[in-house]
Design a protein around this motif. Structure first.
Motif, PDB file in Angstrom:
ATOM      1  N   VAL A  86     -13.864   0.304  -7.908  1.00 39.37           N
ATOM      2  CA  VAL A  86     -13.524   1.051  -6.688  1.00 39.37           C
ATOM      3  C   VAL A  86     -12.500   0.285  -5.887  1.00 39.37           C
ATOM      4  CG1 VAL A  86     -14.410   1.940  -4.533  1.00 39.37           C
ATOM      5  CG2 VAL A  86     -15.712   2.228  -6.613  1.00 39.37           C
TER       6      VAL A  86
ATOM      7  N   ILE B 192      -9.649  -4.976  -4.626  1.00 39.00           N
ATOM      8  CA  ILE B 192      -9.357  -3.783  -5.445  1.00 39.00           C
ATOM      9  C   ILE B 192      -9.280  -4.158  -6.920  1.00 39.00           C
ATOM     10  CG2 ILE B 192      -7.676  -1.948  -5.910  1.00 39.00           C
ATOM     11  CD1 ILE B 192      -6.951  -1.906  -3.007  1.00 39.00           C
TER      12      ILE B 192
ATOM     13  N   HIS C  71      -2.021  -1.715  -9.099  1.00 41.07           N
ATOM     14  CA  HIS C  71      -3.324  -1.734  -9.784  1.00 41.07           C
ATOM     15  C   HIS C  71      -3.300  -0.720 -10.911  1.00 41.07           C
ATOM     16  CE1 HIS C  71      -3.724  -2.565  -5.447  1.00 41.07           C
ATOM     17  NE2 HIS C  71      -4.352  -3.631  -5.908  1.00 41.07           N
TER      18      HIS C  71
ATOM     19  N   GLN D 171       9.892  -0.626  -2.295  1.00 39.31           N
ATOM     20  CA  GLN D 171       8.893   0.431  -2.536  1.00 39.31           C
ATOM     21  C   GLN D 171       9.474   1.527  -3.436  1.00 39.31           C
ATOM     22  OE1 GLN D 171       9.228   1.011   1.602  1.00 39.31           O
ATOM     23  NE2 GLN D 171       7.166   0.321   2.111  1.00 39.31           N
TER      24      GLN D 171
ATOM     25  N   PHE E 194     -12.214  -5.119   1.873  1.00 37.54           N
ATOM     26  CA  PHE E 194     -10.766  -5.305   1.744  1.00 37.54           C
ATOM     27  C   PHE E 194     -10.196  -6.385   2.658  1.00 37.54           C
ATOM     28  CE2 PHE E 194     -10.931  -0.536   0.809  1.00 37.54           C
ATOM     29  CZ  PHE E 194     -10.945  -0.730  -0.558  1.00 37.54           C
TER      30      PHE E 194
ATOM     31  N   TYR F  17       3.167   4.082   2.964  1.00 35.47           N
ATOM     32  CA  TYR F  17       3.284   4.858   4.204  1.00 35.47           C
ATOM     33  C   TYR F  17       3.554   6.321   3.878  1.00 35.47           C
ATOM     34  CZ  TYR F  17       3.452   0.176   6.104  1.00 35.47           C
ATOM     35  OH  TYR F  17       3.127  -1.120   6.423  1.00 35.47           O
TER      36      TYR F  17
ATOM     37  N   LYS G 160       4.519   0.533  -4.911  1.00 37.15           N
ATOM     38  CA  LYS G 160       4.837   1.971  -4.850  1.00 37.15           C
ATOM     39  C   LYS G 160       5.175   2.401  -3.432  1.00 37.15           C
ATOM     40  CE  LYS G 160       2.052   3.245  -8.864  1.00 37.15           C
ATOM     41  NZ  LYS G 160       0.956   4.077  -9.402  1.00 37.15           N
TER      42      LYS G 160
ATOM     43  N   ASN H 119     -12.888   5.652  -1.904  1.00 37.41           N
ATOM     44  CA  ASN H 119     -13.127   4.646  -0.868  1.00 37.41           C
ATOM     45  C   ASN H 119     -13.869   5.242   0.324  1.00 37.41           C
ATOM     46  OD1 ASN H 119     -11.853   2.646  -2.269  1.00 37.41           O
ATOM     47  ND2 ASN H 119      -9.876   2.984  -1.313  1.00 37.41           N
TER      48      ASN H 119
ATOM     49  N   ILE I 173      -4.370  -6.439  -4.638  1.00 39.12           N
ATOM     50  CA  ILE I 173      -4.923  -6.550  -3.280  1.00 39.12           C
ATOM     51  C   ILE I 173      -6.384  -7.010  -3.328  1.00 39.12           C
ATOM     52  CG2 ILE I 173      -5.632  -5.141  -1.294  1.00 39.12           C
ATOM     53  CD1 ILE I 173      -3.038  -3.550  -1.663  1.00 39.12           C
TER      54      ILE I 173
END
Ligand SMILES: Cc1cc2nc3c(=O)[nH]c(=O)nc-3n(C[C@H](O)[C@H](O)[C@H](O)COP(=O)(O)OP(=O)(O)OC[C@H]3O[C@@H](n4cnc5c(N)ncnc54)[C@H](O)[C@@H]3O)c2cc1C
Length: 321
Positions: A321, A263, A233, A169, A38, A196, A193, A302, A260
């Motif tokens: 994944v 991903i 995603h 978000q 990542f 946190y 989305k 993950n 990202i």
């Protein structure tokens, strides 16, 4: 439910100094380090190499120098200067990339002088970015920063217009109203989305509700927004973006998907094949641990990927994944 638990677990891990020490030692040690999945690398040069590869596949990038919640003014200046160097590197390497910045890396949370320091740092960054023709996106962090982040964004947007954009978000109840405000002032919004852990009093807890609000805000952005960035995603929401774009007569050059680094690379390639714009969020730097634990917490698979790569030393590189 599982996602909430996995996020909570990762928040505990993110707070642990001993796990951080261990992970930092092993995660990036070479090209097979588990964090490489990542994180593009620890240096600006690593990041530029990753962008060249993405550009070669028809994808744009947004570079993120990792680091958040910086505690001293001196450290905010170090981060600012690294970002300024990065802008020069983007230009000299002629790569197609924006930059993404976190305001707590630039002083937002430092008591007393923090807000002023952050604004000054951001002005220096946006001015240099304008000169180099690079767009600056302000990432959105935890809810303690939402209002302050929007305040700094409004100030910069008034001064620099379309050179700077914001993130909203869909898990926050307030987001529909923020989207409407941003549409009114012509601001460029990236919709995600939210990554946190937020309390019920301000945020949807059920995935279904977060997705529904995303869907709703997405249509508002397609209808009245300025170059929406659809950061997800989630296949269903990506299809919705295409549907709303058609419905509101927004051509594929007038919005973009964002995903990202590392991903769903299969989906990334498909978006390009289908003729849509795609920008990959490319994080790099030494301070990768908090970002990395957030990505882990988003999907239980993950964790098994990490455990496999540590204990079996055969990292599973499945694209989904
Ligand atoms: C370009 C970009 C920028 C972002 N910027 C911000 C920001 O500024 N502030 C913020 O709070 N959040 C940000 N996020 C994170 C975002 O809020 C979500 O936490 C994250 O994208 C997961 O949500 P999702 O939309 O992919 O949907 P989900 O429903 O979580 O996932 C949909 C599918 O995508 C895949 N997937 C999703 N996440 C992962 C993962 N970590 N590992 C493996 N597979 C995964 C899985 O197949 C999953 O089923 C950003 C996300 C993107 C794509």
């Amino acid at each position: 439910m599982i996602q909430q638990l996995s996020r909570r677990l990762m928040y505990i891990v993110a707070e642990s100094r001993s796990i951080k020490k261990l992970a930092t030692k092993h995660g990036m040690k070479d090209s097979s380090g588990f964090a490489r999945r990542f994180i593009a690398g620890e240096t600006s040069e690593d990041a530029i190499t990753a962008i060249k590869d993405l550009n070669g596949m028809g994808m744009s990038a947004s570079l993120d120098l990792l680091g958040e919640n910086v505690k001293t003014i001196e450290d905010t200046h170090k981060a600012r200067d690294t970002i300024l160097d990065l802008l020069a590197l983007i230009k000299s390497n002629n790569v197609d990339s924006h930059i993404s910045v976190k305001l707590t890396q630039l002083g937002l949370n430092i008591p007393d002088k923090g807000l002023k320091v952050c604004k000054d740092n951001m002005q220096a960054i946006v001015e240099a970015a304008e000169k180099n023709n690079v767009f600056v996106r302000i990432d959105m962090e935890g809810s303690g920063c939402t209002e302050k982040t929007l305040g700094v964004f409004r100030y910069l947007h008034k001064k620099y217009g379309e050179s700077v954009g914001i993130v909203l978000q869909s898990y926050l109840y307030r987001t529909e109203s923020d989207v409407r405000e941003m549409n009114k002032i012509g601001a460029k919004v990236r919709l995600c989305k939210g990554a946190y852990l937020e309390p019920e009093i301000i945020a949807f807890q059920k995935k279904k509700m977060v997705d529904l609000n995303y869907d709703h805000c997405l249509e508002l952005l397609m209808k009245d927004g300025n170059f929406p960035a659809v950061a997800t995603h989630d296949n269903r929401l990506m299809d919705k973006a295409k549907e709303y774009a058609k419905k509101h007569d927004v051509s594929p050059e007038k919005f973009e998907f964002q995903m990202i680094y590392g991903i769903r690379r299969d989906v990334q390639r498909q978006i390009i094949k289908d003729g849509y714009r795609l920008r990959i969020y490319v994080p790099f730097g030494k301070e990768w641990f908090p970002y990395y634990t957030r990505r882990l917490g988003e999907r239980i698979d993950n964790l098994t990927f990490i455990l496999k790569s540590i204990y079996l030393e055969t990292p599973d590189d499945k694209d989904t994944v």
